[in-house]
Design an enzyme around this catalytic site. Structure first.
Site, short mmCIF file in Angstrom:
data_model
loop_
_atom_site.label_atom_id
_atom_site.label_comp_id
_atom_site.label_asym_id
_atom_site.label_seq_id
_atom_site.Cartn_x
_atom_site.Cartn_y
_atom_site.Cartn_z
CB SER A 95 -1.16 -0.37 0.92
OG SER A 95 -1.65 0.78 1.17
CG ASP A 227 -6.89 -2.86 -2.80
OD1 ASP A 227 -7.69 -2.69 -2.71
OD2 ASP A 227 -5.72 -3.62 -3.32
CG HIS A 256 -5.62 -2.00 0.83
ND1 HIS A 256 -5.12 -2.29 -0.45
CD2 HIS A 256 -4.68 -2.15 1.56
CE1 HIS A 256 -4.00 -1.70 -0.69
NE2 HIS A 256 -4.37 -1.16 0.31
#
Length: 276
Positions: A95, A227, A256
Site C-alpha cells: 500500500s 481491492d 487490500h
C-alpha cells in the site's frame, strides 16, 4: 528496542531478524511493522535478514509534526539502509509502503537495491486527475481525513471491513484481523495519520517507475482484483505498463489487506521472487 536516528534527528523504530541477504519491508497506512511479522519470520526462516521499520509518526517511531510526506519517508528508509550498511537489498512495500519503496529505490537506492516487490501498492498515482481518470476521486480522501479528525477509533473499525473485504459475501477473514488493524491504527499519531493521506493519495510515482524501468530493476507487482482501498486499474495494472520487466500477479477476489488465503499465496510468491 533498536532505533535509527533520521536526518532531522527523529527516532525511527525497526526490527531486524535473521541473517543473510537483506529484505526490507515497508508497511501500509495506518499500520506499523507488526503488520509484516508473518513475512518477517518466513523470510528469516528461509535464510534472509528480514528488516521492517515503523514509519515516522506510526507505531513506536517518533511522532513528528513535519516530514509526513513521501520524499521524507523515502529519505528515512535510505537512512535506515545506510545505517545498517545493507547491500543487494530486496525492498517490499504494501500500500503506502509500496510507494515508499518505489521512491526510495528510484531516488536513493541505485547502489543498494537489487529487487523491488509491491503488494496493493499506491503507485503510480491514486487520486483521479484528467490524466488519471481511473483514479479515486479526491472527495474519497477528504472523507478519510474527516474520519481521522473525527472519531478515528470508530473510523478505523469501519474502514477495516473494506480493507479486508469482510463486506463481501463469503469472506472468511476473522474479526480478529479487523481488531488488529484497529489496534495498529490507534498507535498512529494524529498529525502523521492525517498528513499521510495526502502522501499516499496525491504523490505521483510515474517518474520513479520510469527510472526503475530504465535500470531494468526486477520488480514483482502483486494486487488483489477486489481491492477496495487501492483499486487495481490505476495501480498495479498501470505500474506493469510503465515497468515492462515487472512481473504482475493478480489474485482473484483478494482484498487490500494481506490476510487469509491471499496472504498464504502471496507469501509463497514473495519467497519465490526473493530466490529468483
Amino acid at each position: 528496542m533498536p532505533y535509527v536516528t533520521l536526518p532531522d534527528g527523529a527516532q525511527m523504530f525497526y526490527k531486524d531478524w535473521g541473517a543473510g541477504r537483506p529484505v526490507v519491508f515497508s508497511h501500509g497506512w495506518p499500520l506499523n511493522s507488526d503488520a509484516w511479522d508473518v513475512e518477517l519470520k518466513l523470510a528469516a526462516d528461509a535464510g534472509y535478514r528480514a528488516i521492517a521499520h515503523d514509519r515516522r509518526g506510526h507505531g513506536r517511531s517518533e511522532q513528528t509534526w513535519t516530514g509526513n510526506d513521501m520524499d521524507t519517508y523515502a529519505a528515512d528508509l535510505a537512512a535506515l539502509v545506510e545505517a545498517l550498511d545493507l547491500t543487494d537489498v530486496i525492498v517490499v512495500g504494501h500500500s503506502t509502503g509500496g510507494g515508499e519503496v518505489v521512491r526510495y529505490a528510484a531516488r536513493h537506492g541505485e547502489a543498494r537495491v537489487a529487487k523491488v516487490a509491491t503488494a496493493g501498492a499506491v503507485p503510480p498515482l491514486m487520486v483521479q486527475t484528467d490524466a488519471n481518470p481511473e483514479g479515486t476521486p479526491l472527495s474519497a480522501f477528504n472523507d478519510i481525513r474527516a474520519g481521522v479528525l473525527g472519531d478515528r477509533s470508530a473510523f478505523y473499525q469501519e474502514l477495516s471491513a473494506a480493507f479486508f473485504g469482510t463486506n463481501r459475501e463469503g469472506s472468511i477473514i476473522p474479526q480478529a484481523d479487523r481488531d488488529q488493524f484497529w489496534r495498529l491504527g490507534m498507535q498512529v499519531g494524529l498529525a502523521g495519520a492525517y498528513d499521510c493521506v495526502k502522501a499516499f493519495s496525491e504523490t505521483d510515482f510515474t517518474a520513479d517507475l520510469e527510472i526503475l524501468a530504465e535500470r531494468g530493476t526486477p520488480m514483482f507487482v502483486a494486487h488483489g482484483d477486489d481491492d477496495q482501498i487501492v483499486p487495481i486499474a490505476a495501480a498495479a495494472r498501470r505500474t506493469a505498463e510503465l515497468v515492462p520487466q515487472a512481473q504482475l500477479k493478480v489474485y482473484p477476489g483478494a482484498p487490500h489487506g494481506i490476510a487469509g488465503p491471499y496472504q498464504q499465496a502471496l507469501d509463497q510468491d514473495l519467497l519465490a521472487f526473493f530466490a529468483s
